[in-house]
Design an enzyme around this catalytic site. Structure first.
Site, PDB file in Angstrom:
ATOM      1  CB  SER A 238      -0.884  -0.008   1.257  1.00  0.00           C
ATOM      2  OG  SER A 238      -1.445   1.260   1.518  1.00  0.00           O
TER       3      SER A 238
ATOM      4  CE1 TYR B  44      -4.064  -1.875   5.234  1.00  0.00           C
ATOM      5  CE2 TYR B  44      -3.331   0.346   4.707  1.00  0.00           C
ATOM      6  CZ  TYR B  44      -3.794  -0.892   4.296  1.00  0.00           C
ATOM      7  OH  TYR B  44      -3.994  -1.150   2.967  1.00  0.00           O
TER       8      TYR B  44
ATOM      9  CE  LYS C 130      -1.790  -3.885   3.291  1.00  0.00           C
ATOM     10  NZ  LYS C 130      -1.982  -5.123   2.508  1.00  0.00           N
TER      11      LYS C 130
END
Length: 246
Positions: free
Chosen positions: A129, A142, A146
Site C-alpha cells: 500500500s 495498518y 504494509k
C-alpha cells in the site's frame, strides 16, 4: 497468460476480484482463495481458505496442484484495514488481527506456494500500500503491516531468485472500493455526503487530481506478473495517481 495457473488470496471482491478478472481475460486459470461464505464461493475455482492458518494455505496450493498440475502466479492480496486509532489508543486485538492477516498471511502464502513456483519458474505478487512507503496518522497498525510486506518481498526475492522465481509488490493508493466507502461512512456517522467529500479530498492530494481505479491497479499487477516484466524482481510499484508527489 494462456494456460497459466494463478492463485489469488482474497480474490472474491475489491482489488482481488479485479486481479482475477484481468488474468481471466488473458486466458489464465484463476483460483480465488477466500473465507468460507465469500462471494463466488459456489464457483469451481473458489477455495475456502483463512490466510491466518498455514494449513489452509498449504491445502489450497495442494488442491490447485491436483486440479491443474502447476502454479505459475501467486498473488497474496488478502488484507484487512483496522479502524483508525491514535497511538495512545492502540487496540491489542486489532493490532494482532492486522498483523495476522496482512503480514503472517502474506508470508505463509509465499511459503505454501514456494515449491510450486520454483517448479514453474513462476511469479509472486504481494499487496502492499502507499502506507507501506509512508504513513498516515491514526493508521499505525495498518502502516506497520504494509511496511512489513516490503521486507517479506525483498527477502523472498533473494531466496527464490536463484530458482527463477520473481517476487514483487504493488502499492496502490486509495481506490473507491465498497470497503473504502464503508470505512469512510463509519468514521463519519450521520454525514450522508461524507464518502464523496472524502474521495474528493483524497483525489486533490494526487498529481493526477483523481483516484486510481481497481482496473488500473490490476493492470499494473498483471504487468509485473507477465513476461513483459521478466527482468523485474524485488521492487514495489506504486499505483497511486501520484499521491507521493506532495
Amino acid at each position: 497468460m494462456t494456460e497459466h495457473v494463478v492463485l489469488i488470496t482474497g480474490g472474491t471482491g475489491g482489488l482481488g476480484l479485479a486481479f482475477a478478472e484481468r488474468f481471466r481475460q488473458a486466458g489464465a486459470r484463476v483460483y480465488c482463495a477466500d473465507l468460507p461464505g465469500a462471494a463466488s464461493a459456489d464457483t469451481e475455482d473458489f477455495i475456502a481458505c483463512d490466510v491466518t492458518r498455514a494449513g489452509d494455505l498449504q491445502r489450497a496450493v495442494a488442491q490447485i496442484l491436483v486440479q491443474s498440475s502447476r502454479l505459475d502466479v501467486c498473488i497474496a492480496n488478502a488484507g484487512w484495514v483496522p479502524p483508525w486509532r491514535n497511538t495512545a489508543e492502540l487496540d491489542e486485538a486489532e493490532w494482532d488481527k492486522a498483523q495476522a492477516i496482512n503480514v503472517r498471511g502474506v508470508a505463509f502464502t509465499l511459503a505454501a506456494s514456494a515449491e510450486a513456483l520454483k517448479a514453474s519458474r513462476g511469479v509472486a505478487l504481494l499487496m502492499s500500500s502507499v502506507n507501506g512507503r509512508f504513513a498516515h496518522g491514526q493508521q499505525m497498525a495498518y502502516s506497520a503491516s504494509k511496511h512489513a510486506v516490503l521486507g517479506i518481498m525483498r527477502a523472498a526475492a533473494r531466496d527464490l531468485g536463484p530458482y527463477g522465481v520473481r517476487v514483487n509488490a504493488i502499492a496502490p493508493g486509495p481506490v473507491a472500493t465498497s470497503a473504502l466507502l464503508s470505512r469512510v461512512a463509519a468514521r463519519n456517522p450521520g454525514v450522508d455526503d461524507a464518502p464523496r467529500q472524502a474521495l474528493q479530498s483524497m483525489a486533490e492530494r494526487t498529481a493526477l487530481k483523481r483516484l486510481v481505479s481497481a482496473e488500473e491497479v490490476a493492470e499494473a499487477g498483471f504487468f509485473l506478473c507477465s513476461a513483459a516484466a521478466s527482468g523485474v524482481t524485488g521492487v514495489v510499484l506504486p499505483v497511486d495517481a501520484g499521491i507521493e508527489s506532495f
